[in-house]
Design a protein around this motif. Structure first.
Motif, PDB file in Angstrom:
ATOM      1  N   LEU A  83       0.873  -1.177   0.000  1.00 42.67           N
ATOM      2  CA  LEU A  83       0.000   0.000   0.000  1.00 42.67           C
ATOM      3  C   LEU A  83       0.908   1.224   0.000  1.00 42.67           C
ATOM      4  O   LEU A  83       1.681   1.425   0.944  1.00 42.67           O
ATOM      5  N   LEU A  84       0.824   2.020  -1.061  1.00 44.45           N
ATOM      6  CA  LEU A  84       1.778   3.098  -1.281  1.00 44.45           C
ATOM      7  C   LEU A  84       1.098   4.462  -1.241  1.00 44.45           C
ATOM      8  O   LEU A  84       0.080   4.674  -1.914  1.00 44.45           O
ATOM      9  N   TYR A  85       1.678   5.372  -0.483  1.00 43.61           N
ATOM     10  CA  TYR A  85       1.207   6.758  -0.411  1.00 43.61           C
ATOM     11  C   TYR A  85       2.229   7.744  -0.971  1.00 43.61           C
ATOM     12  O   TYR A  85       1.851   8.808  -1.456  1.00 43.61           O
ATOM     13  N   ASP A  86       3.508   7.439  -0.855  1.00 44.62           N
ATOM     14  CA  ASP A  86       4.535   8.340  -1.357  1.00 44.62           C
ATOM     15  C   ASP A  86       4.334   8.521  -2.861  1.00 44.62           C
ATOM     16  O   ASP A  86       4.326   7.539  -3.618  1.00 44.62           O
ATOM     17  N   PRO A 107      -2.079  13.195   2.354  1.00 42.44           N
ATOM     18  CA  PRO A 107      -2.160  11.759   2.015  1.00 42.44           C
ATOM     19  C   PRO A 107      -3.553  11.334   1.570  1.00 42.44           C
ATOM     20  O   PRO A 107      -4.348  10.811   2.353  1.00 42.44           O
ATOM     21  N   THR A 108      -3.838  11.558   0.316  1.00 44.73           N
ATOM     22  CA  THR A 108      -5.132  11.139  -0.222  1.00 44.73           C
ATOM     23  C   THR A 108      -4.941  10.097  -1.324  1.00 44.73           C
ATOM     24  O   THR A 108      -5.522   9.028  -1.283  1.00 44.73           O
ATOM     25  N   ARG A 109      -4.086  10.372  -2.302  1.00 47.08           N
ATOM     26  CA  ARG A 109      -3.881   9.441  -3.404  1.00 47.08           C
ATOM     27  C   ARG A 109      -3.020   8.275  -2.931  1.00 47.08           C
ATOM     28  O   ARG A 109      -1.960   8.466  -2.362  1.00 47.08           O
ATOM     29  N   HIS A 110      -3.481   7.044  -3.171  1.00 41.76           N
ATOM     30  CA  HIS A 110      -2.699   5.878  -2.776  1.00 41.76           C
ATOM     31  C   HIS A 110      -2.958   4.720  -3.749  1.00 41.76           C
ATOM     32  O   HIS A 110      -3.845   4.787  -4.594  1.00 41.76           O
ATOM     33  N   CYS A 111      -2.107   3.708  -3.618  1.00 39.18           N
ATOM     34  CA  CYS A 111      -2.110   2.627  -4.598  1.00 39.18           C
ATOM     35  C   CYS A 111      -1.875   1.308  -3.882  1.00 39.18           C
ATOM     36  O   CYS A 111      -1.044   1.233  -2.972  1.00 39.18           O
ATOM     37  N   PHE A 112      -2.600   0.268  -4.287  1.00 36.82           N
ATOM     38  CA  PHE A 112      -2.389  -1.074  -3.757  1.00 36.82           C
ATOM     39  C   PHE A 112      -1.860  -1.959  -4.877  1.00 36.82           C
ATOM     40  O   PHE A 112      -2.495  -2.104  -5.928  1.00 36.82           O
ATOM     41  N   VAL A 113      -0.678  -2.512  -4.650  1.00 35.92           N
ATOM     42  CA  VAL A 113      -0.075  -3.455  -5.597  1.00 35.92           C
ATOM     43  C   VAL A 113      -0.145  -4.837  -4.971  1.00 35.92           C
ATOM     44  O   VAL A 113       0.544  -5.123  -3.984  1.00 35.92           O
ATOM     45  N   ALA A 114      -0.998  -5.696  -5.513  1.00 36.10           N
ATOM     46  CA  ALA A 114      -1.091  -7.062  -5.002  1.00 36.10           C
ATOM     47  C   ALA A 114       0.113  -7.867  -5.484  1.00 36.10           C
ATOM     48  O   ALA A 114       0.540  -7.742  -6.638  1.00 36.10           O
ATOM     49  N   THR A 115       0.640  -8.702  -4.620  1.00 37.26           N
ATOM     50  CA  THR A 115       1.760  -9.552  -5.007  1.00 37.26           C
ATOM     51  C   THR A 115       1.337 -10.510  -6.112  1.00 37.26           C
ATOM     52  O   THR A 115       2.075 -10.742  -7.073  1.00 37.26           O
ATOM     53  N   GLU A 116       0.163 -11.063  -5.970  1.00 37.48           N
ATOM     54  CA  GLU A 116      -0.416 -11.949  -6.994  1.00 37.48           C
ATOM     55  C   GLU A 116      -1.808 -11.432  -7.292  1.00 37.48           C
ATOM     56  O   GLU A 116      -2.803 -11.927  -6.775  1.00 37.48           O
ATOM     57  N   GLY A 117      -1.912 -10.375  -8.074  1.00 40.58           N
ATOM     58  CA  GLY A 117      -3.217  -9.796  -8.340  1.00 40.58           C
ATOM     59  C   GLY A 117      -3.081  -8.433  -8.984  1.00 40.58           C
ATOM     60  O   GLY A 117      -2.058  -8.110  -9.581  1.00 40.58           O
ATOM     61  N   PRO A 118      -4.106  -7.591  -8.854  1.00 38.30           N
ATOM     62  CA  PRO A 118      -4.157  -6.351  -9.618  1.00 38.30           C
ATOM     63  C   PRO A 118      -3.398  -5.201  -8.958  1.00 38.30           C
ATOM     64  O   PRO A 118      -3.002  -5.262  -7.795  1.00 38.30           O
ATOM     65  N   GLY A 135      -1.162   1.619 -18.759  1.00 40.23           N
ATOM     66  CA  GLY A 135      -1.404   0.224 -19.096  1.00 40.23           C
ATOM     67  C   GLY A 135      -1.088  -0.765 -17.993  1.00 40.23           C
ATOM     68  O   GLY A 135      -1.087  -1.979 -18.242  1.00 40.23           O
ATOM     69  N   VAL A 136      -0.797  -0.286 -16.776  1.00 40.44           N
ATOM     70  CA  VAL A 136      -0.469  -1.193 -15.675  1.00 40.44           C
ATOM     71  C   VAL A 136      -1.434  -1.066 -14.501  1.00 40.44           C
ATOM     72  O   VAL A 136      -1.355  -1.838 -13.545  1.00 40.44           O
ATOM     73  N   VAL A 137      -2.348  -0.110 -14.567  1.00 41.70           N
ATOM     74  CA  VAL A 137      -3.339   0.063 -13.499  1.00 41.70           C
ATOM     75  C   VAL A 137      -4.599  -0.696 -13.898  1.00 41.70           C
ATOM     76  O   VAL A 137      -5.218  -0.408 -14.922  1.00 41.70           O
ATOM     77  N   ASP A 138      -4.964  -1.679 -13.086  1.00 41.81           N
ATOM     78  CA  ASP A 138      -6.108  -2.531 -13.422  1.00 41.81           C
ATOM     79  C   ASP A 138      -7.441  -1.900 -13.042  1.00 41.81           C
ATOM     80  O   ASP A 138      -8.458  -2.193 -13.668  1.00 41.81           O
ATOM     81  N   GLU A 139      -7.434  -1.052 -12.027  1.00 46.46           N
ATOM     82  CA  GLU A 139      -8.690  -0.462 -11.564  1.00 46.46           C
ATOM     83  C   GLU A 139      -8.386   0.847 -10.861  1.00 46.46           C
ATOM     84  O   GLU A 139      -7.362   0.974 -10.173  1.00 46.46           O
ATOM     85  N   VAL A 140      -9.270   1.837 -11.045  1.00 49.73           N
ATOM     86  CA  VAL A 140      -9.170   3.106 -10.323  1.00 49.73           C
ATOM     87  C   VAL A 140     -10.410   3.257  -9.454  1.00 49.73           C
ATOM     88  O   VAL A 140     -11.538   3.136  -9.941  1.00 49.73           O
ATOM     89  N   ARG A 141     -10.187   3.491  -8.168  1.00 46.23           N
ATOM     90  CA  ARG A 141     -11.279   3.706  -7.228  1.00 46.23           C
ATOM     91  C   ARG A 141     -11.133   5.089  -6.600  1.00 46.23           C
ATOM     92  O   ARG A 141     -10.023   5.615  -6.508  1.00 46.23           O
ATOM     93  N   PRO A 142     -12.240   5.673  -6.125  1.00 48.01           N
ATOM     94  CA  PRO A 142     -12.118   6.962  -5.433  1.00 48.01           C
ATOM     95  C   PRO A 142     -11.381   6.781  -4.106  1.00 48.01           C
ATOM     96  O   PRO A 142     -11.645   5.840  -3.357  1.00 48.01           O
ATOM     97  N   ALA A 143     -10.447   7.681  -3.828  1.00 48.39           N
ATOM     98  CA  ALA A 143      -9.693   7.600  -2.580  1.00 48.39           C
ATOM     99  C   ALA A 143     -10.567   7.996  -1.403  1.00 48.39           C
ATOM    100  O   ALA A 143     -11.351   8.946  -1.489  1.00 48.39           O
TER     101      ALA A 143
END
Length: 448
Positions: A83-86, A107-118, A135-143
């Motif tokens: 889970l990345l905020y920087d 700290p509003t925009r953040h990103c979740f990188v699944a090890t085995e997933g999206p 082309g690498v972001v699978d889904e965008v959700r509201p923060a």
């Protein structure tokens, strides 16, 4: 009010309730096509890169490489995701940006990188289009932002809603693991995730190690960022005349960076004359005088989000340097040259600093805080102090091919009038190193 006249020329297209989703999709598609990263860096930058013979990086390959670096590090450390905020880490993971300096302290925009997933990006309101190019972001959700600016005394309620979204992702894509790495997070978030059985680990360790080794495409992008930076430095040097203020001179570097599609400058480290000693004076209204030394550190985030971290010292005016100015400059240049030769694959951090040249005794108390530091999308791991500053909690390691480090020198006598700052950006290769920075040192200060 004449309701018939109000806004009658502003209606662009028919709006029906049933057309909302179609209009939203069309708006996103238009905005994505006009995103700065989709439009590119413009004719000025492209012409300079062509003249320098630097090919364009393969951005899809670079993005895939980065994601695999992150996921390999997550697997090595047994995390289900990061889970990345920087904003720099988000840039590394997604190659997308959004108000980078604002989100660095909000700290509003953040990103979740699944090890085995999206890869799921939680972005600011109505900003879905900002990552479509990558082309690498699978889904965008509201923060769901729970900083006090938005949540006030209801932060606990906002945190619970935020954590529910993270827990949902982890349940779906975590493979049964409840361990995630987080780079920056306030205590309320750690506590709420723990209440849901989620363990938080050090995301900085994951990301710094992922970012450590650059791919060939990243090196191409960094070369381009350095060319853009050095072109802006040339414009800045052209503006250096007696009578200009430090602030006006520094503004030339900003202008040149932005004109070439660069992003921001992290510091204001430019000083002149007596303000060059001690180091770390940020630029001011002081008027640069004939015969002054002018020293600066670019700390510049340029095209592709890459850092060009270079330092130079110039002599203002057409006169000759004093003996003292020449001596200080020669000591700094010699230190940089000696220490650059030492930078090769396989040498340990500790051995490198033990063998490094250091300032002479009357300059050593005013030394720069480090001899070397990593660089990529910003200043990065590792940071290598002088041998005398090495402590039992200083991490050791080994230089590897694909690492990029800056080699630093500041030379100013303790209590002296002026000082000299020089810094170069160095790629570690299979057989030694390559100096990526090419801006010449001031010949007036090199030769009496």
């Amino acid at each position: 009010m004449d309701t018939q006249r109000f806004g009658r020329h502003r209606k662009i297209m028919p709006f029906e309730p049933g057309s909302v989703e179609a209009l939203r999709a069309a708006s996103r598609e238009k905005a994505a096509a006009l995103n700065q990263h989709a439009l590119g860096y413009g004719a000025v930058a492209e012409a300079e890169w062509a003249a320098a013979g630097i090919a364009a990086p393969d951005l899809p390959a670079m993005r895939s490489y980065r994601l695999e670096r992150i996921r390999a590090e997550l697997r090595r450390r047994d995390y289900a995701g990061a889970l990345l905020y920087d904003p720099v880490n988000i840039r590394y993971a997604t190659d997308s940006t959004n108000m980078q300096l604002w989100v660095a302290h909000n700290p509003t925009r953040h990103c979740f990188v699944a090890t085995e997933g999206p890869v799921v990006l939680f972005d600011y309101f109505s900003c879905e289009h900002l990552s479509d190019h990558a082309g690498v972001v699978d889904e965008v959700r509201p923060a769901v932002s729970w900083m006090y600016l938005y949540s006030g005394e209801l932060t606990d309620k906002k945190v619970r809603r935020w954590a529910a979204g993270i827990a949902e992702l982890l349940a779906e894509h975590g493979g049964g693991s409840r361990r995630i790495a987080v780079d920056h997070i306030n205590p309320e978030g750690v506590e709420e995730l723990a209440r849901r059985g989620i363990t938080v680990g050090n995301g900085e360790a994951v990301m710094e190690n992922a970012r450590l080794i650059k791919s060939p495409d990243e090196i191409l992008a960094m070369r381009r960022a350095i060319v853009a930076c050095e072109a802006a430095m040339g414009e800045m040097e052209g503006a250096l005349k007696p009578g200009i203020s430090e602030n006006e001179l520094w503004a030339e570097l900003h202008r040149g960076n932005i004109a070439r599609g660069g992003e921001w400058i992290e510091t204001r480290l430019l000083s002149s004359g007596p303000r060059t000693n001690p180091w770390f004076q940020e630029c001011s209204s002081r008027i640069v005088e004939d015969g002054d030394l002018v020293a600066f550190d670019t700390d510049l985030i340029g095209p592709y989000g890459f850092c060009a971290d270079l330092s130079r010292t110039w002599l203002c005016g057409d006169g000759r340097p004093s003996d003292e100015q020449h001596d200080l400059f020669r000591i700094a240049a010699d230190q940089i040259a000696h220490n650059t030769v030492l930078m090769r694959p396989g040498i340990s951090f500790r051995d490198l600093v033990e063998r490094s040249a250091v300032p002479p005794g009357d300059c050593f108390p005013a030394r720069y805080g480090v001899l070397y530091h990593g660089v990529g999308l910003a200043d990065e791991y590792p940071t290598l102090p002088h041998a005398s500053d090495w402590t039992d909690d200083t991490p050791d390691g080994v230089l590897e091919p694909g690492m990029v480090l800056c080699v630093e020198s500041y030379i100013g006598r303790l209590g002296g009038r002026e000082g000299v700052k020089i810094e170069e950006q160095i790629l570690i290769t299979e057989t030694g190193n390559e100096k990526l920075s090419a801006y010449p040192l001031d010949e007036k200060l090199l030769v009496i």
